[in-house]
Every structure is written in C-alpha cells, then in structure tokens.
Design a protein around this motif. Structure first.
Motif, mmCIF file in Angstrom:
data_model
loop_
_atom_site.group_PDB
_atom_site.id
_atom_site.type_symbol
_atom_site.label_atom_id
_atom_site.label_comp_id
_atom_site.label_asym_id
_atom_site.label_seq_id
_atom_site.Cartn_x
_atom_site.Cartn_y
_atom_site.Cartn_z
ATOM 1 N N GLU A 57 0.820 -1.214 0.000
ATOM 2 C CA GLU A 57 0.000 0.000 0.000
ATOM 3 C C GLU A 57 0.856 1.268 0.000
ATOM 4 O O GLU A 57 0.482 2.272 -0.597
ATOM 5 C CB GLU A 57 -0.924 -0.004 1.213
ATOM 6 N N SER A 58 1.995 1.220 0.638
ATOM 7 C CA SER A 58 2.810 2.428 0.795
ATOM 8 C C SER A 58 3.761 2.695 -0.365
ATOM 9 O O SER A 58 4.259 3.809 -0.495
ATOM 10 C CB SER A 58 3.605 2.351 2.097
ATOM 11 N N ARG A 59 4.023 1.705 -1.199
ATOM 12 C CA ARG A 59 4.987 1.875 -2.287
ATOM 13 C C ARG A 59 4.362 2.615 -3.465
ATOM 14 O O ARG A 59 3.291 2.248 -3.928
ATOM 15 C CB ARG A 59 5.508 0.524 -2.776
ATOM 16 N N GLN A 60 5.052 3.612 -3.957
ATOM 17 C CA GLN A 60 4.592 4.343 -5.133
ATOM 18 C C GLN A 60 4.868 3.569 -6.415
ATOM 19 O O GLN A 60 4.275 3.866 -7.449
ATOM 20 C CB GLN A 60 5.258 5.710 -5.197
ATOM 21 N N SER A 95 -4.133 -1.112 -7.626
ATOM 22 C CA SER A 95 -5.503 -0.639 -7.837
ATOM 23 C C SER A 95 -6.490 -1.776 -8.112
ATOM 24 O O SER A 95 -7.670 -1.654 -7.781
ATOM 25 C CB SER A 95 -5.553 0.400 -8.956
ATOM 26 N N ALA A 96 -6.027 -2.885 -8.668
ATOM 27 C CA ALA A 96 -6.926 -4.009 -8.955
ATOM 28 C C ALA A 96 -7.447 -4.665 -7.677
ATOM 29 O O ALA A 96 -8.503 -5.296 -7.685
ATOM 30 C CB ALA A 96 -6.219 -5.047 -9.821
ATOM 31 N N VAL A 97 -6.712 -4.499 -6.581
ATOM 32 C CA VAL A 97 -7.088 -5.114 -5.298
ATOM 33 C C VAL A 97 -6.976 -4.100 -4.156
ATOM 34 O O VAL A 97 -6.781 -4.467 -2.996
ATOM 35 C CB VAL A 97 -6.219 -6.361 -5.014
ATOM 36 N N GLU A 98 -7.122 -2.835 -4.490
ATOM 37 C CA GLU A 98 -6.893 -1.748 -3.544
ATOM 38 C C GLU A 98 -7.695 -1.871 -2.253
ATOM 39 O O GLU A 98 -7.164 -1.702 -1.157
ATOM 40 C CB GLU A 98 -7.200 -0.415 -4.230
#
Length: 85
Positions: free
Chosen positions: A67-70, A75-78
């Motif tokens: 979640e924290s990595r840019q 987004s497919a499993v956000e």
C-alpha cells in the motif's frame, strides 16, 4: 535482479524475497518502472496464507508495504489491500 523483478518476487512471496527486499530498499520508489499487483497474484498469496505457508502477521506487513509503495500499482485489489493493512 532488477527493481521490477524484485517487486515481483516480493509481491509473490518468492523464495528470494529477502534479496528482493534488499534491491527494493536500495532503489528509490521513483526509479524504474511500476509493478502491477494483479488479482491473480493477490489470490495466490491469500491461498498460501490459508494453506499455512504464510503467517497472517507477514501478510499484514506485506499489505502495508504494498500500500505504501509508489512503484506498486495495487488498484486491482486496492480495497482488499487497505483492509489487510
């Protein structure tokens, strides 16, 4: 191992994930490409948790990192990543 290979290895909980973490932490988020976490990879990770191969605490840490990595597109499993983290 380049950065995208390392992100893939980390995302899949591969055998070389500790080496991958070394590569990832030594490379800035903004350098290189974006890794896309697919529903298929996410489901494989969850199945490994169910099968007892991955500890639930490791899963939570993994979700926090994803979640924290840019440089990881989750987004497919956000929503699921957010819930796990």
């Amino acid at each position: 191992m380049d950065k995208l290979d390392a992100l893939d290895e980390f995302a899949r909980f591969g055998d070389n994930r500790y080496e991958a973490i070394s590569v990832i932490t030594s490379t800035p988020d903004t350098q290189g490409g974006i890794y896309t976490l697919t529903q298929d990879v996410f489901c494989q990770v969850l199945q490994r948790v169910i099968d007892g191969e991955i500890d639930i605490d490791e899963l939570e840490l993994w979700a926090n990192v994803v979640e924290s990595r840019q440089d990881i597109d989750e987004s497919a499993v956000e929503g699921a990543i957010y819930a796990l983290s």
